[in-house]
Design an enzyme around this catalytic site. Structure first.
Site, PDB file in Angstrom:
ATOM      1  N   VAL A 246       3.062 -87.195  45.957  1.00  0.00           N
ATOM      2  CA  VAL A 246       4.083 -86.542  45.143  1.00  0.00           C
ATOM      3  C   VAL A 246       5.095 -87.610  44.762  1.00  0.00           C
ATOM      4  O   VAL A 246       5.166 -88.670  45.383  1.00  0.00           O
ATOM      5  CB  VAL A 246       4.782 -85.367  45.885  1.00  0.00           C
ATOM      6  CG1 VAL A 246       3.833 -84.192  46.041  1.00  0.00           C
ATOM      7  CG2 VAL A 246       5.336 -85.807  47.216  1.00  0.00           C
ATOM      8  N   SER A 247       5.890 -87.330  43.726  1.00  0.00           N
ATOM      9  CA  SER A 247       6.770 -88.352  43.169  1.00  0.00           C
ATOM     10  C   SER A 247       8.105 -88.515  43.880  1.00  0.00           C
ATOM     11  O   SER A 247       8.722 -89.559  43.799  1.00  0.00           O
ATOM     12  CB  SER A 247       7.029 -88.058  41.693  1.00  0.00           C
ATOM     13  OG  SER A 247       5.811 -88.090  40.986  1.00  0.00           O
ATOM     14  N   THR A 248       8.559 -87.490  44.577  1.00  0.00           N
ATOM     15  CA  THR A 248       9.862 -87.591  45.246  1.00  0.00           C
ATOM     16  C   THR A 248       9.776 -87.044  46.660  1.00  0.00           C
ATOM     17  O   THR A 248       8.859 -86.295  47.004  1.00  0.00           O
ATOM     18  CB  THR A 248      10.948 -86.790  44.487  1.00  0.00           C
ATOM     19  OG1 THR A 248      10.634 -85.402  44.563  1.00  0.00           O
ATOM     20  CG2 THR A 248      11.056 -87.225  43.036  1.00  0.00           C
TER      21      THR A 248
END
Length: 186
Positions: A8-10
């Site tokens: 996931v990106s964050t």
């Protein structure tokens, strides 16, 4: 062995949905990352790539979880092919152990190669058009008087390289390049 890769990106985002899908598929070991996909350094992906062996499978929930770009995806698929590893994207219904999965990656590779060729052709055309208008690419040439002074100072043996470069503004590399030319011309 079946390896899973989830990203996931964050930090705030949750990996649970991806992990559930990877476990349901049969992933025996899952590498998890919470980093933006644009980052070049992804420690968990690097670790995964180090442990791959012939016959292994890599499973992701979606293609964009493992690659930064189409180019990166193709590089990874070529690596997987070279190592003898199958690649599966659950949500995209891609499995390189099947004929359609292999076809998909070959098609993407062909499109990427076409894109590279088009960019190369445009660059060459642009350079050609610039030359036709009298523009010349590359680094600007050094002023001849400064080069001549630097070469004379060097040949006099009265100055250090540092003194010559400071006095003339010519870099050490440039000085040596011109010295090489002047000695070859003798």
């Amino acid at each position: 062995m079946i390896f899973g890769y989830a990203r996931v990106s964050t930090e705030e985002q949750n990996l649970d949905m991806q992990i559930d899908a990877l476990e349901k598929f049969g992933a025996e070991r899952i590498y998890k990352e919470k980093l933006t996909g644009t980052r070049r350094d992804r420690p968990q992906l690097d670790e995964l790539l180090k442990v791959l062996r012939i016959g292994d499978k890599i499973v992701v929930y979606k293609l964009d979880r493992i690659s930064r770009s189409t180019k990166h995806l193709i590089e990874l698929s070529e690596l997987f092919n070279d190592v003898g590893v199958d690649f599966i994207s659950i949500n995209d219904s891609i499995d390189t152990s099947t004929a359609m999965g292999k076809f998909f990656f070959r098609t993407i590779a062909s499109i990427a190669e076409l894109e590279r060729d088009i960019i190369s052709e445009r660059t060459k055309s642009g350079l050609q058009a610039a030359r036709a208008r009298g523009r010349k690419g590359g680094r600007p040439t050094k002023k001849e008087d400064k080069v001549e002074m630097a070469v004379k100072m060097y040949k006099s043996k009265d100055y250090t390289i540092r003194e010559i470069t400071e006095a003339t503004g010519i870099s050490k590399t440039t000085l040596y390049r011109y010295l090489d030319k002047s000695y070859k011309g003798c």
